[in-house]
Design an enzyme around this catalytic site. Sequence first.
Site, mmCIF file in Angstrom:
data_model
loop_
_atom_site.group_PDB
_atom_site.id
_atom_site.type_symbol
_atom_site.label_atom_id
_atom_site.label_comp_id
_atom_site.label_asym_id
_atom_site.label_seq_id
_atom_site.Cartn_x
_atom_site.Cartn_y
_atom_site.Cartn_z
ATOM 1 N N GLU A 160 -6.478 -55.065 35.427
ATOM 2 C CA GLU A 160 -6.144 -56.266 36.197
ATOM 3 C C GLU A 160 -7.265 -56.629 37.177
ATOM 4 O O GLU A 160 -7.026 -56.906 38.359
ATOM 5 C CB GLU A 160 -4.814 -56.083 36.937
ATOM 6 C CG GLU A 160 -3.613 -56.074 36.011
ATOM 7 C CD GLU A 160 -2.288 -56.180 36.734
ATOM 8 O OE1 GLU A 160 -1.358 -56.757 36.165
ATOM 9 O OE2 GLU A 160 -2.176 -55.683 37.873
ATOM 10 N N GLU A 236 1.427 -55.131 29.785
ATOM 11 C CA GLU A 236 2.409 -54.573 30.713
ATOM 12 C C GLU A 236 3.579 -55.540 30.771
ATOM 13 O O GLU A 236 3.512 -56.558 31.457
ATOM 14 C CB GLU A 236 1.841 -54.361 32.125
ATOM 15 C CG GLU A 236 0.894 -53.207 32.266
ATOM 16 C CD GLU A 236 0.520 -52.938 33.732
ATOM 17 O OE1 GLU A 236 1.232 -53.438 34.629
ATOM 18 O OE2 GLU A 236 -0.484 -52.241 33.956
#
Length: 588
Positions: A160, A236
């Site tokens: 991320e 995710e």
Amino acid sequence: MPAPALTTTSDGFLLHGEPFRIISGAMHYFRVHPDQWADRLRKARLMGLNTVETYVPWNLHEPEPGTLVLDGILDLPRYLRLAKAEGLHVLLRPGPFICAEWDGGGLPSWLTTDPDIRLRSSDPRFTGAIDSYLDLLLPPLLPYLAESGGPVIAVQVENEYGAYGDDAAYLEHLAEALRSRGIGELLFTCDQANPAHLAAGSLPGVLTTGTFGSKVASSLEQLRAHQPEGPLMCAEFWIGWFDHWGEEHHTRDAADAAADLDRLLSAGASVNIYMFHGGTNFAFTNGANHDHAYQPMVTSYDYDAALTENGDPGPKYHAFREVIARHAPVPDEPVPAPSVKLPPTVVELRQSAPLLPHVKLLAEAVRTEDPATMDELGLRAGYVLYRTTAPLAGDGLLHFAGGVGDRAQVFVDGAPVGVLERERHDESLPVRIPFAGASVEVLVENMGGVNYGPRIGSPKGLLGAVTFNGTALRGWDSHPLSLNDLSALPLAPYDGSPAAQPAFYRGTFGVQTPADTFLSLPGWTKGQAWINGFHLGRYWNRGPQRTLYVPAPVLRPGANELLLLELNATTSAQVLLTDTPDLGPVKP
């Protein structure tokens, strides 16, 4: 370099040349007792998963520069072998940053304590440390790549990153660092599914994946707008959430999560369920957030996952299995039953040892004129007991410049006088110093390193000068307490009377057949717990978590030992091993 086993087409994956959809679940080996890995992996396969995903925590694998740890709960090669034996593929996410609600986001404290290093950037001091780490980590893992017959089919670049920075040269360095060290499998990045994050966190020639827990259609649209061709994948898919101390326990309705999983799979996307099995932040491994205030994570990482913290199938396990069966083969085997639990057992704590008088038996003092931080004392996690004397007597204000990291208990002439917390931005405490030369002791607890955002590496311990009515307190003896070895404790008989000082308490209990259990501590306030030397983690009556998970492999037939470090006060000489977890009241 051999061709990767997993490749991409205009809209999907091929595995060894055959169409393949990744249906994965996250399970971090370092949050699960290694003797339970095989059980959890089997349950992953039985839910219908064909893949499992795990982060790799740099801070534990390289606790000191040049030292690689790959044993016990960190035996990643063993975990990969067990995954392969179960017929599961693996998505490997080696960081260097993992977030994961994990201490420091997985970055080692020996690196983050240098204020001149620009973390997660192309700063050569940072990339040089990563290169050295990968030189250690990757060679033992290369035999487990799919191209060598192993289970690892894809490896993540960073984590991320678009939420943190936009240093494309840094991401390119990481990708080349993996490639040049033998990683020939598919590389991917993952970022929150919005244009800015996807743009900043992706790399040409590397698969872009998204992270989200809802709004499936719009999130996939954002991902497709950024990447016009290639597989759609949610790396995710958040099905629950984590807890901070002082909050309510987070849950997500199973039917709601299952409906979104169905939307993902119906769209033809691949998925990694976060979390399939959350596990536990054993010992001092929990992380923390720091937005407007510092917020440490609880010990449990149950995450309201498909498998509960102790590995039992929960409501989402059954709901997800039904959804997956609409889109992919699911083993025609029964769903595993909940594990047998230890019968409820009362443990009497018959011995104790106060901490402050015996601290030198656990750690030698380091003498400094002004208080040293935990980092300066070389302590990654745990506590520091700071000692000095007051030059003045009287009523006044004890001031801690810069506050404390993260929770400090203050004692004057051996008596507790107050607590300061980073969460509340505390810096001062009114006290009475009975005489000049009275002892001033400050026990500071590291509650967990920030794991997300710009405050990773924030210092712990006493963060500046300490003054009484403006006069500096000098000449500090600091005892860094890692609590790795408690064998020197001079335990003595304990009569069970209420106590209000930091102390260790010991009790024994018998077990006929080891089984999972949960440690409940009514009447106890805050501290740490060990069973047979295994560090279960932190307890705190602030909640929400009310019990600590005790894995069955920690126990042994016959006599077992429980050791507690109680920091504040106890009104009981008993604890209870119960057959039911209590993670606290549920957040609406």
